[in-house]
Design a protein around this motif. Sequence first.
Motif, PDB file in Angstrom:
ATOM      1  N   ARG A   1       0.841  -1.196   0.000  1.00 39.69           N
ATOM      2  CA  ARG A   1       0.000   0.000   0.000  1.00 39.69           C
ATOM      3  C   ARG A   1       0.882   1.254   0.000  1.00 39.69           C
ATOM      4  O   ARG A   1       2.099   1.179  -0.056  1.00 39.69           O
ATOM      5  CB  ARG A   1      -0.920  -0.036   1.220  1.00 39.69           C
ATOM      6  CG  ARG A   1      -1.823  -1.281   1.181  1.00 39.69           C
ATOM      7  CD  ARG A   1      -2.710  -1.386   2.401  1.00 39.69           C
ATOM      8  NE  ARG A   1      -3.669  -0.307   2.474  1.00 39.69           N
ATOM      9  CZ  ARG A   1      -4.796  -0.242   1.768  1.00 39.69           C
ATOM     10  NH1 ARG A   1      -5.106  -1.215   0.938  1.00 39.69           N
ATOM     11  NH2 ARG A   1      -5.603   0.788   1.883  1.00 39.69           N
TER      12      ARG A   1
ATOM     13  N   GLU B   1      -9.804  -3.279  -3.585  1.00 41.43           N
ATOM     14  CA  GLU B   1     -10.797  -2.225  -3.366  1.00 41.43           C
ATOM     15  C   GLU B   1     -11.509  -1.893  -4.675  1.00 41.43           C
ATOM     16  O   GLU B   1     -10.861  -1.620  -5.677  1.00 41.43           O
ATOM     17  CB  GLU B   1     -10.117  -0.970  -2.792  1.00 41.43           C
ATOM     18  CG  GLU B   1      -9.318  -1.280  -1.530  1.00 41.43           C
ATOM     19  CD  GLU B   1      -8.705  -0.051  -0.847  1.00 41.43           C
ATOM     20  OE1 GLU B   1      -9.023   1.087  -1.245  1.00 41.43           O
ATOM     21  OE2 GLU B   1      -7.910  -0.254   0.089  1.00 41.43           O
TER      22      GLU B   1
ATOM     23  N   VAL C   1     -13.243   0.351  -7.221  1.00 40.76           N
ATOM     24  CA  VAL C   1     -13.088   1.774  -7.516  1.00 40.76           C
ATOM     25  C   VAL C   1     -13.868   2.105  -8.778  1.00 40.76           C
ATOM     26  O   VAL C   1     -13.824   1.368  -9.755  1.00 40.76           O
ATOM     27  CB  VAL C   1     -11.592   2.136  -7.709  1.00 40.76           C
ATOM     28  CG1 VAL C   1     -11.423   3.615  -8.012  1.00 40.76           C
ATOM     29  CG2 VAL C   1     -10.780   1.725  -6.492  1.00 40.76           C
TER      30      VAL C   1
ATOM     31  N   MET D   1     -13.412   6.893  -6.808  1.00 45.37           N
ATOM     32  CA  MET D   1     -14.135   6.752  -5.534  1.00 45.37           C
ATOM     33  C   MET D   1     -14.490   5.287  -5.324  1.00 45.37           C
ATOM     34  O   MET D   1     -14.501   4.489  -6.260  1.00 45.37           O
ATOM     35  CB  MET D   1     -15.461   7.535  -5.583  1.00 45.37           C
ATOM     36  CG  MET D   1     -15.319   9.018  -5.740  1.00 45.37           C
ATOM     37  SD  MET D   1     -16.880   9.884  -5.376  1.00 45.37           S
ATOM     38  CE  MET D   1     -17.895   9.307  -6.735  1.00 45.37           C
ATOM     39  N   HIS D   2     -14.858   4.988  -4.089  1.00 51.75           N
ATOM     40  CA  HIS D   2     -15.405   3.660  -3.806  1.00 51.75           C
ATOM     41  C   HIS D   2     -16.609   3.406  -4.707  1.00 51.75           C
ATOM     42  O   HIS D   2     -17.478   4.270  -4.842  1.00 51.75           O
ATOM     43  CB  HIS D   2     -15.836   3.572  -2.344  1.00 51.75           C
ATOM     44  CG  HIS D   2     -16.526   2.277  -2.027  1.00 51.75           C
ATOM     45  ND1 HIS D   2     -15.907   1.061  -2.158  1.00 51.75           N
ATOM     46  CD2 HIS D   2     -17.799   2.008  -1.646  1.00 51.75           C
ATOM     47  CE1 HIS D   2     -16.759   0.091  -1.849  1.00 51.75           C
ATOM     48  NE2 HIS D   2     -17.915   0.639  -1.528  1.00 51.75           N
TER      49      HIS D   2
ATOM     50  N   SER E   1     -17.972   6.308   0.530  1.00 50.43           N
ATOM     51  CA  SER E   1     -17.145   5.994   1.700  1.00 50.43           C
ATOM     52  C   SER E   1     -15.658   6.297   1.520  1.00 50.43           C
ATOM     53  O   SER E   1     -14.945   6.431   2.509  1.00 50.43           O
ATOM     54  CB  SER E   1     -17.327   4.530   2.079  1.00 50.43           C
ATOM     55  OG  SER E   1     -16.863   3.693   1.045  1.00 50.43           O
ATOM     56  N   LYS E   2     -15.224   6.432   0.289  1.00 48.76           N
ATOM     57  CA  LYS E   2     -13.791   6.665   0.101  1.00 48.76           C
ATOM     58  C   LYS E   2     -13.556   7.378  -1.228  1.00 48.76           C
ATOM     59  O   LYS E   2     -14.157   7.024  -2.237  1.00 48.76           O
ATOM     60  CB  LYS E   2     -13.045   5.325   0.107  1.00 48.76           C
ATOM     61  CG  LYS E   2     -11.546   5.442   0.248  1.00 48.76           C
ATOM     62  CD  LYS E   2     -10.947   4.106   0.687  1.00 48.76           C
ATOM     63  CE  LYS E   2      -9.470   4.209   0.944  1.00 48.76           C
ATOM     64  NZ  LYS E   2      -8.941   2.916   1.410  1.00 48.76           N
ATOM     65  N   VAL E   3     -12.692   8.358  -1.194  1.00 47.67           N
ATOM     66  CA  VAL E   3     -12.267   9.045  -2.421  1.00 47.67           C
ATOM     67  C   VAL E   3     -10.757   8.877  -2.523  1.00 47.67           C
ATOM     68  O   VAL E   3     -10.047   8.948  -1.515  1.00 47.67           O
ATOM     69  CB  VAL E   3     -12.661  10.538  -2.384  1.00 47.67           C
ATOM     70  CG1 VAL E   3     -12.143  11.247  -3.628  1.00 47.67           C
ATOM     71  CG2 VAL E   3     -14.164  10.674  -2.262  1.00 47.67           C
ATOM     72  N   TYR E   4     -10.293   8.622  -3.734  1.00 43.88           N
ATOM     73  CA  TYR E   4      -8.871   8.345  -3.943  1.00 43.88           C
ATOM     74  C   TYR E   4      -8.211   9.519  -4.659  1.00 43.88           C
ATOM     75  O   TYR E   4      -8.825  10.158  -5.521  1.00 43.88           O
ATOM     76  CB  TYR E   4      -8.706   7.096  -4.804  1.00 43.88           C
ATOM     77  CG  TYR E   4      -9.234   5.830  -4.162  1.00 43.88           C
ATOM     78  CD1 TYR E   4      -8.389   5.000  -3.437  1.00 43.88           C
ATOM     79  CD2 TYR E   4     -10.574   5.483  -4.272  1.00 43.88           C
ATOM     80  CE1 TYR E   4      -8.862   3.842  -2.841  1.00 43.88           C
ATOM     81  CE2 TYR E   4     -11.064   4.325  -3.680  1.00 43.88           C
ATOM     82  CZ  TYR E   4     -10.210   3.509  -2.968  1.00 43.88           C
ATOM     83  OH  TYR E   4     -10.682   2.369  -2.379  1.00 43.88           O
TER      84      TYR E   4
ATOM     85  N   GLU F   1      -3.043   4.611   3.225  1.00 45.98           N
ATOM     86  CA  GLU F   1      -3.552   5.489   4.278  1.00 45.98           C
ATOM     87  C   GLU F   1      -2.742   6.780   4.361  1.00 45.98           C
ATOM     88  O   GLU F   1      -3.263   7.816   4.800  1.00 45.98           O
ATOM     89  CB  GLU F   1      -3.480   4.768   5.628  1.00 45.98           C
ATOM     90  CG  GLU F   1      -4.387   3.551   5.709  1.00 45.98           C
ATOM     91  CD  GLU F   1      -3.992   2.422   4.757  1.00 45.98           C
ATOM     92  OE1 GLU F   1      -2.779   2.209   4.554  1.00 45.98           O
ATOM     93  OE2 GLU F   1      -4.883   1.781   4.191  1.00 45.98           O
TER      94      GLU F   1
END
Lengths: 342, 342, 342
Positions: free
Chosen positions: B4, B28, B30, B43-44, B94-97, B112
Amino acid sequence: MFIRNNWYVAAFDDEFGGAPVARTICGEEVVLYRKTDGQVVAMHDGCPHRLVPLSMGMIEGDNIRCKYHGMLFDGEGRCLQAPGKDASLGLRVSKVYETVERYGMIWVWIGEEAADPAKLPDLPWLASTEWAQTREHFTLACDHRFVIDNLMDLTHETYVHPETIGQNELMEAPVAARREADAAILERFMPDIDPPPYWAQMLGKPGRVDRWQVCRFILPSTVLIDSGVALVGTGGFAGDRAEGVTGYVINLITPATERSCYYFLVQARDFARDADAATQARFNATMRALVQQDIDVLEAQQRYVDAHPDAKLRALNIDAGATHARLMMNRALAAGAPAPAG
Amino acid sequence: MFIRNNWYVAAFDDEFGGAPVARTICGEEVVLYRKTDGQVVAMHDGCPHRLVPLSMGMIEGDNIRCKYHGMLFDGEGRCLQAPGKDASLGLRVSKVYETVERYGMIWVWIGEEAADPAKLPDLPWLASTEWAQTREHFTLACDHRFVIDNLMDLTHETYVHPETIGQNELMEAPVAARREADAAILERFMPDIDPPPYWAQMLGKPGRVDRWQVCRFILPSTVLIDSGVALVGTGGFAGDRAEGVTGYVINLITPATERSCYYFLVQARDFARDADAATQARFNATMRALVQQDIDVLEAQQRYVDAHPDAKLRALNIDAGATHARLMMNRALAAGAPAPAG
Amino acid sequence: MFIRNNWYVAAFDDEFGGAPVARTICGEEVVLYRKTDGQVVAMHDGCPHRLVPLSMGMIEGDNIRCKYHGMLFDGEGRCLQAPGKDASLGLRVSKVYETVERYGMIWVWIGEEAADPAKLPDLPWLASTEWAQTREHFTLACDHRFVIDNLMDLTHETYVHPETIGQNELMEAPVAARREADAAILERFMPDIDPPPYWAQMLGKPGRVDRWQVCRFILPSTVLIDSGVALVGTGGFAGDRAEGVTGYVINLITPATERSCYYFLVQARDFARDADAATQARFNATMRALVQQDIDVLEAQQRYVDAHPDAKLRALNIDAGATHARLMMNRALAAGAPAPAG
């Protein structure tokens, strides 16, 4: 759990063209190829270098070369050539199997004990010019014992094969089961009946017939069936086939996994021995169609058992031959199992 | 387990037509889409309302709308519109990359820690007009590390790609592996040989050649390969390519799951830079055919490993580069793992 | 976990041609066939002899015969005939289900208690000549509750069915949820709007309309929807449909497994009651196309939930009807569950 220290059929003798043959036998992946002297090699189907199946590879003379990096192995699994002018680190294919070619088939010895030629079954019908052959093989998504059950009770012909060899008399004729030292036997004799469509055509003359079915199971997973019809009262039941036609059906079932198997099937016949190519092609087509009907039922049976793991097969009188065969298999498994600790 | 806090390639830059792009990166899911200012959002891939993938939805300007109930989210994952004139309950994707577009690819930061642009690899061949490109991407049903092994040992070309870039000299030429601070390197130099068919055609002039392959692995999963041929003795090994042709092959492997990955492949070339459309189409077709040969082997390797979870890959000298690369990956994984309790 | 001691639809009444019908209802495999008196038999779909599905078999008058060995069972599961003139060992199909034929459907009672005809839903639209019908059924790879959620919140029409019944007003119109003793209800009234394409065509006259949707969930898994449009201000909301068209949509969802279900769908209509065959065929085609759009979303939702077992569905105001329905289902499940020990 499979019965080990036995020969299993891996292939017919004409399957060895330019490419290796891949089979799974008793849960073991095996690659087979024919050497220049005609002998068939059987080895573990995995290159010890990078774990690619050798059956993807190329046959070179007496050796097989891995497709990935060109590691070359001989028929004993020894590495003859490795890339990089490298010592091969003594890499060797992890297992080599004994093979025998007999009766037009390649037999592989599965087990820890020394291969024992005496354990090959005696199949004289396949070694005699008195008998012509029709043969096919199949891969089934079911426990190999379901195929044995099926063959040890031919009552199923009535509804599974109604267009060819089925007839209502199969439902009504009594069966007799018995054990011999090395075999479980189920017999059904149907005197003075009309033959079903397949046998009527093979017999080629009109009239009532005596019809017989004698099924013989031998370990580990072979069923030999003497079946046929003769004009009524001409001695067919006693073995006089002068006025009849006999199909001696050799069924060799090789377990692949717990839920899959290969089925090598040969019908040796004493009729139509000079069949021309077109007739022989029809015989093969009929065999394939017949077996497909069995496969439909057997794979459905497997799906049911998978969905209901606690369900039990129940045995009627007609299943007595299959029950004997299962007992023989269970004893062989128990005998082959390691002794309990203690 | 994936390395990661690194950038992974999610897509080529020309994959963003009218529909969102769905990828699984390091396990994950995406969804990606391009905003009106050109920036790519990642994003998720799940609507927080009723758990339908956003990648089934519609792009509207800078936002993405869920196909199911029309929840509208901006590029930060904030809900802009919900049905029923409802407050959206603060629902948020829930998650943005973090994403970066560079070298014609979209890179997504997985991890992270704060996204670190300095961790993008340096790929100058893709930023220069001196090099023309052929590029394709693939989805493979295998562990991404098998692709890296494959690229760090090009000996396999002999038997996997015999019609194009394979030749027997690959089996015999010595290789040299070495480590640099941030790279594992495997080199093979083959002086004064006949070029294999692909390189003979690319070179376009007769004669013996010097052929080189320098493979460089960098974390997390990139392999850069300097490969080509030059007329013998004209300095190709030392970097003088005036009498040769060079294909600089950039291999970017993105793990999807433990058993699947994406493979983004670009060959930068210093020859046929003005290829017309038909020629370029042939280059792409050749690339797809070559990689399909690798995929056949790599997916078979995965099936073998799945069936034999305890089997170990063995390493010959030719695998020294792959071994170094695996060590680098293992150390990076260990460094990224949480400290043991206690 | 399924709500037991209830009727579930197993089939439409016209599915009983020459072959048995196989269904899985609340995790139980069921074979169905119609007797000569018209009554539909439902039994466990497995022959107690060799565990082959009876649904592979043949219907003979009032009985069903196993395809494998011809065991014949009556509609009570009793063995009437076994091969080998054998006593059948008292073999009996392990379970027989109560069935009722009503509203053009075959209902099967699932549960341990005595079948209760009073628990059949009241569907007068299907028993009246005032209403014409379009009906189809579908098998979905998703939890049956996702279908109920979908039907209790028609907001989704905007984006799932934009070409037919979707319109932006659905996103904005307020909804009202309420509970009655035996039902969860969600209402949406949209006064003075342009009808969406489907309703405009069905209405067949120009002008603004009032559009309504009243969704009613009843246990165990039925959703009844009063939907339609009437010319604006003509009393459609209050039930005067003289200037409007009503589609009363009966949705009967039968759980198969935890991750699959059957969806029996009937639209009763008060328009185009004399549709010719071509028009009716178009109605059916439209219904199939519409439901396929739902299936695409619902099966994607199931895949997401499978991949994220801890993810929670979130409920907006529009989901209030679905939330009530889920509460009713959860209470019914808890009431049907065995009391905790202790």
